[in-house]
Design a protein around this motif. Structure first.
Motif, PDB file in Angstrom:
ATOM      1  N   LEU A 100     -21.756 -31.419  45.801  1.00 51.76           N
ATOM      2  CA  LEU A 100     -22.311 -31.495  44.458  1.00 51.76           C
ATOM      3  C   LEU A 100     -22.177 -30.157  43.730  1.00 51.76           C
ATOM      4  O   LEU A 100     -22.598 -29.118  44.242  1.00 51.76           O
ATOM      5  N   VAL A 101     -21.581 -30.210  42.548  1.00 52.33           N
ATOM      6  CA  VAL A 101     -21.409 -29.035  41.690  1.00 52.33           C
ATOM      7  C   VAL A 101     -22.057 -29.338  40.343  1.00 52.33           C
ATOM      8  O   VAL A 101     -21.854 -30.412  39.769  1.00 52.33           O
ATOM      9  N   ALA A 102     -22.832 -28.399  39.833  1.00 58.10           N
ATOM     10  CA  ALA A 102     -23.441 -28.526  38.510  1.00 58.10           C
ATOM     11  C   ALA A 102     -23.059 -27.309  37.686  1.00 58.10           C
ATOM     12  O   ALA A 102     -22.856 -26.218  38.230  1.00 58.10           O
ATOM     13  N   GLY A 103     -22.962 -27.503  36.371  1.00 54.54           N
ATOM     14  CA  GLY A 103     -22.569 -26.368  35.545  1.00 54.54           C
ATOM     15  C   GLY A 103     -22.725 -26.631  34.066  1.00 54.54           C
ATOM     16  O   GLY A 103     -23.194 -27.695  33.642  1.00 54.54           O
ATOM     17  N   VAL A 104     -22.314 -25.641  33.295  1.00 55.22           N
ATOM     18  CA  VAL A 104     -22.401 -25.701  31.837  1.00 55.22           C
ATOM     19  C   VAL A 104     -21.091 -25.184  31.252  1.00 55.22           C
ATOM     20  O   VAL A 104     -20.278 -24.557  31.943  1.00 55.22           O
ATOM     21  N   GLY A 105     -20.915 -25.436  29.975  1.00 55.85           N
ATOM     22  CA  GLY A 105     -19.725 -24.948  29.287  1.00 55.85           C
ATOM     23  C   GLY A 105     -19.936 -24.942  27.792  1.00 55.85           C
ATOM     24  O   GLY A 105     -20.893 -25.547  27.278  1.00 55.85           O
ATOM     25  N   MET A 130     -20.799 -32.828  39.078  1.00 61.24           N
ATOM     26  CA  MET A 130     -19.603 -33.389  39.703  1.00 61.24           C
ATOM     27  C   MET A 130     -19.890 -33.600  41.179  1.00 61.24           C
ATOM     28  O   MET A 130     -20.252 -32.662  41.900  1.00 61.24           O
ATOM     29  N   TYR A 131     -19.731 -34.851  41.617  1.00 61.98           N
ATOM     30  CA  TYR A 131     -20.029 -35.200  43.007  1.00 61.98           C
ATOM     31  C   TYR A 131     -18.774 -35.720  43.683  1.00 61.98           C
ATOM     32  O   TYR A 131     -18.105 -36.627  43.170  1.00 61.98           O
ATOM     33  N   SER A 132     -18.442 -35.166  44.838  1.00 64.20           N
ATOM     34  CA  SER A 132     -17.251 -35.564  45.576  1.00 64.20           C
ATOM     35  C   SER A 132     -17.557 -36.800  46.428  1.00 64.20           C
ATOM     36  O   SER A 132     -18.337 -36.743  47.375  1.00 64.20           O
ATOM     37  N   ILE A 133     -16.943 -37.922  46.080  1.00 65.01           N
ATOM     38  CA  ILE A 133     -17.142 -39.148  46.850  1.00 65.01           C
ATOM     39  C   ILE A 133     -16.061 -39.313  47.926  1.00 65.01           C
ATOM     40  O   ILE A 133     -16.267 -39.966  48.931  1.00 65.01           O
ATOM     41  N   PRO A 135     -12.405 -36.800  49.526  1.00 66.33           N
ATOM     42  CA  PRO A 135     -11.898 -35.425  49.502  1.00 66.33           C
ATOM     43  C   PRO A 135     -11.274 -34.996  48.177  1.00 66.33           C
ATOM     44  O   PRO A 135     -11.423 -33.852  47.775  1.00 66.33           O
ATOM     45  N   MET A 136     -10.577 -35.892  47.463  1.00 70.36           N
ATOM     46  CA  MET A 136      -9.934 -35.496  46.212  1.00 70.36           C
ATOM     47  C   MET A 136     -10.362 -36.348  45.025  1.00 70.36           C
ATOM     48  O   MET A 136      -9.719 -36.329  43.970  1.00 70.36           O
ATOM     49  N   VAL A 137     -11.444 -37.089  45.173  1.00 71.21           N
ATOM     50  CA  VAL A 137     -11.950 -37.930  44.084  1.00 71.21           C
ATOM     51  C   VAL A 137     -13.398 -37.568  43.805  1.00 71.21           C
ATOM     52  O   VAL A 137     -14.224 -37.525  44.723  1.00 71.21           O
ATOM     53  N   ASN A 138     -13.703 -37.288  42.528  1.00 64.34           N
ATOM     54  CA  ASN A 138     -15.045 -36.884  42.129  1.00 64.34           C
ATOM     55  C   ASN A 138     -15.600 -37.826  41.074  1.00 64.34           C
ATOM     56  O   ASN A 138     -14.864 -38.329  40.220  1.00 64.34           O
ATOM     57  N   LEU A 139     -16.895 -38.025  41.141  1.00 64.81           N
ATOM     58  CA  LEU A 139     -17.621 -38.743  40.103  1.00 64.81           C
ATOM     59  C   LEU A 139     -18.256 -37.702  39.190  1.00 64.81           C
ATOM     60  O   LEU A 139     -18.893 -36.757  39.669  1.00 64.81           O
ATOM     61  N   ILE A 140     -18.075 -37.844  37.873  1.00 66.70           N
ATOM     62  CA  ILE A 140     -18.518 -36.825  36.919  1.00 66.70           C
ATOM     63  C   ILE A 140     -19.441 -37.446  35.881  1.00 66.70           C
ATOM     64  O   ILE A 140     -19.132 -38.487  35.289  1.00 66.70           O
ATOM     65  N   GLY A 141     -20.570 -36.786  35.659  1.00 65.03           N
ATOM     66  CA  GLY A 141     -21.479 -37.136  34.578  1.00 65.03           C
ATOM     67  C   GLY A 141     -21.615 -35.933  33.654  1.00 65.03           C
ATOM     68  O   GLY A 141     -21.736 -34.792  34.123  1.00 65.03           O
ATOM     69  N   GLU A 142     -21.595 -36.178  32.352  1.00 63.42           N
ATOM     70  CA  GLU A 142     -21.589 -35.067  31.390  1.00 63.42           C
ATOM     71  C   GLU A 142     -22.376 -35.433  30.136  1.00 63.42           C
ATOM     72  O   GLU A 142     -22.325 -36.575  29.671  1.00 63.42           O
ATOM     73  N   LEU A 143     -23.086 -34.457  29.614  1.00 62.65           N
ATOM     74  CA  LEU A 143     -23.742 -34.583  28.314  1.00 62.65           C
ATOM     75  C   LEU A 143     -23.217 -33.476  27.426  1.00 62.65           C
ATOM     76  O   LEU A 143     -23.414 -32.296  27.698  1.00 62.65           O
ATOM     77  N   GLU A 144     -22.511 -33.884  26.372  1.00 63.20           N
ATOM     78  CA  GLU A 144     -21.919 -32.916  25.442  1.00 63.20           C
ATOM     79  C   GLU A 144     -22.574 -33.052  24.074  1.00 63.20           C
ATOM     80  O   GLU A 144     -22.790 -34.162  23.575  1.00 63.20           O
ATOM     81  N   GLY A 168     -17.544 -40.628  34.201  1.00 63.72           N
ATOM     82  CA  GLY A 168     -16.164 -40.915  34.589  1.00 63.72           C
ATOM     83  C   GLY A 168     -15.849 -40.357  35.959  1.00 63.72           C
ATOM     84  O   GLY A 168     -16.742 -40.133  36.783  1.00 63.72           O
ATOM     85  N   ALA A 169     -14.587 -40.152  36.195  1.00 61.63           N
ATOM     86  CA  ALA A 169     -14.132 -39.674  37.498  1.00 61.63           C
ATOM     87  C   ALA A 169     -12.946 -38.753  37.308  1.00 61.63           C
ATOM     88  O   ALA A 169     -12.332 -38.695  36.227  1.00 61.63           O
ATOM     89  N   SER A 170     -12.629 -38.034  38.372  1.00 60.17           N
ATOM     90  CA  SER A 170     -11.494 -37.120  38.316  1.00 60.17           C
ATOM     91  C   SER A 170     -10.741 -37.154  39.634  1.00 60.17           C
ATOM     92  O   SER A 170     -11.317 -37.390  40.699  1.00 60.17           O
ATOM     93  N   TYR A 171      -9.449 -36.921  39.538  1.00 59.79           N
ATOM     94  CA  TYR A 171      -8.618 -36.698  40.722  1.00 59.79           C
ATOM     95  C   TYR A 171      -8.384 -35.197  40.802  1.00 59.79           C
ATOM     96  O   TYR A 171      -7.919 -34.578  39.839  1.00 59.79           O
TER      97      TYR A 171
END
Length: 218
Positions: A100-105, A130-133, A135-144, A168-171
């Motif tokens: 699990l990774v959390a952050g801001v931007g 960002m949560y790794s489900i 090894p190379m696929v992550n589930l991402i939640g974001e509030l912009e 969403g998700a990321s590779y």
């Protein structure tokens, strides 16, 4: 007297020579199984010097120093022509757990359209997890949250803050950096897109679609 001694010596020498020859003949014709065995010389392979390298013990995740769990990076975009879109979004994250990774931007976007006469600057910020489900696929939640230009009944080119909850998700492809550990190909869906309208019913989202695609280094 001497004549008698010489024949005796000759006869003795002849008998001894005959016994020696018979002994050699018996040894020659003796079966191999009865012959004394000569010890065979065995070749001993050289012993290679083995160097034992002590494996470096992996440090437990909870014992890692703060700086080793920090991630730095962001995303950027550039489009030139009839529509000019310049997007720069630096980001910082922190590994709360191994998965699990959390952050801001922060985000700055310049948008210009010669066709529609738009020349606008958008700016804002975001918070993400960002949560790794896999090894190379992550589930991402974001509030912009973004500050955009909007036309109202009272004033044209007014400014307004809009919020975009996205999921969403990321590779992800690891790149082995200390702070930038991977490049993420991300697809997000904006659940508030249809509500981001001005007083005339025009959508004011800077992305122009509920789907947001990004390439992020983090």
């Amino acid at each position: 007297m001497k004549i008698k001694i010489l024949p005796s010596c000759f006869i003795l020498f002849t008998l001894l020579s005959g016994f020696g020859a018979m002994a050699q003949t018996d040894e020659y014709y003796r079966p191999d199984s009865l012959k004394p065995k000569t010890p065979e010389r065995k070749e001993i392979p050289p012993v290679e010097k083995q160097e034992f390298i002590e494996k470096k013990k992996e440090v437990d995740f909870k014992q890692q120093p703060f700086v080793d769990r920090v991630r730095l990076g962001g995303s950027f975009g550039l489009s030139l022509g009839t529509v000019t879109n310049i997007n720069l979004s630096p980001m910082a994250g922190y590994e709360l757990t191994e998965k699990l990774v959390a952050g801001v931007g922060v985000t700055g976007m310049y948008f210009r359209s010669k066709l529609f006469g738009i020349n606008s600057l958008y700016y804002g910020g975001r918070a993400f997890v960002m949560y790794s489900i896999f090894p190379m696929v992550n589930l991402i939640g974001e509030l912009e949250t973004m500050n955009v230009e909007v036309d109202t009944f009272q004033k044209y080119d007014a400014r307004k803050w809009i919020n975009s909850p996205m999921l969403g998700a990321s590779y992800s492809q690891p790149i082995g950096g200390r702070f930038i550990k991977a490049v993420h190909f991300t697809a997000l869906y904006n659940f508030n897109y249809n509500n981001q309208l001005d007083d005339y019913g025009n959508n004011i989202s800077p992305y122009g679609s509920p789907f947001v695609f990004r390439i992020t280094f983090l």
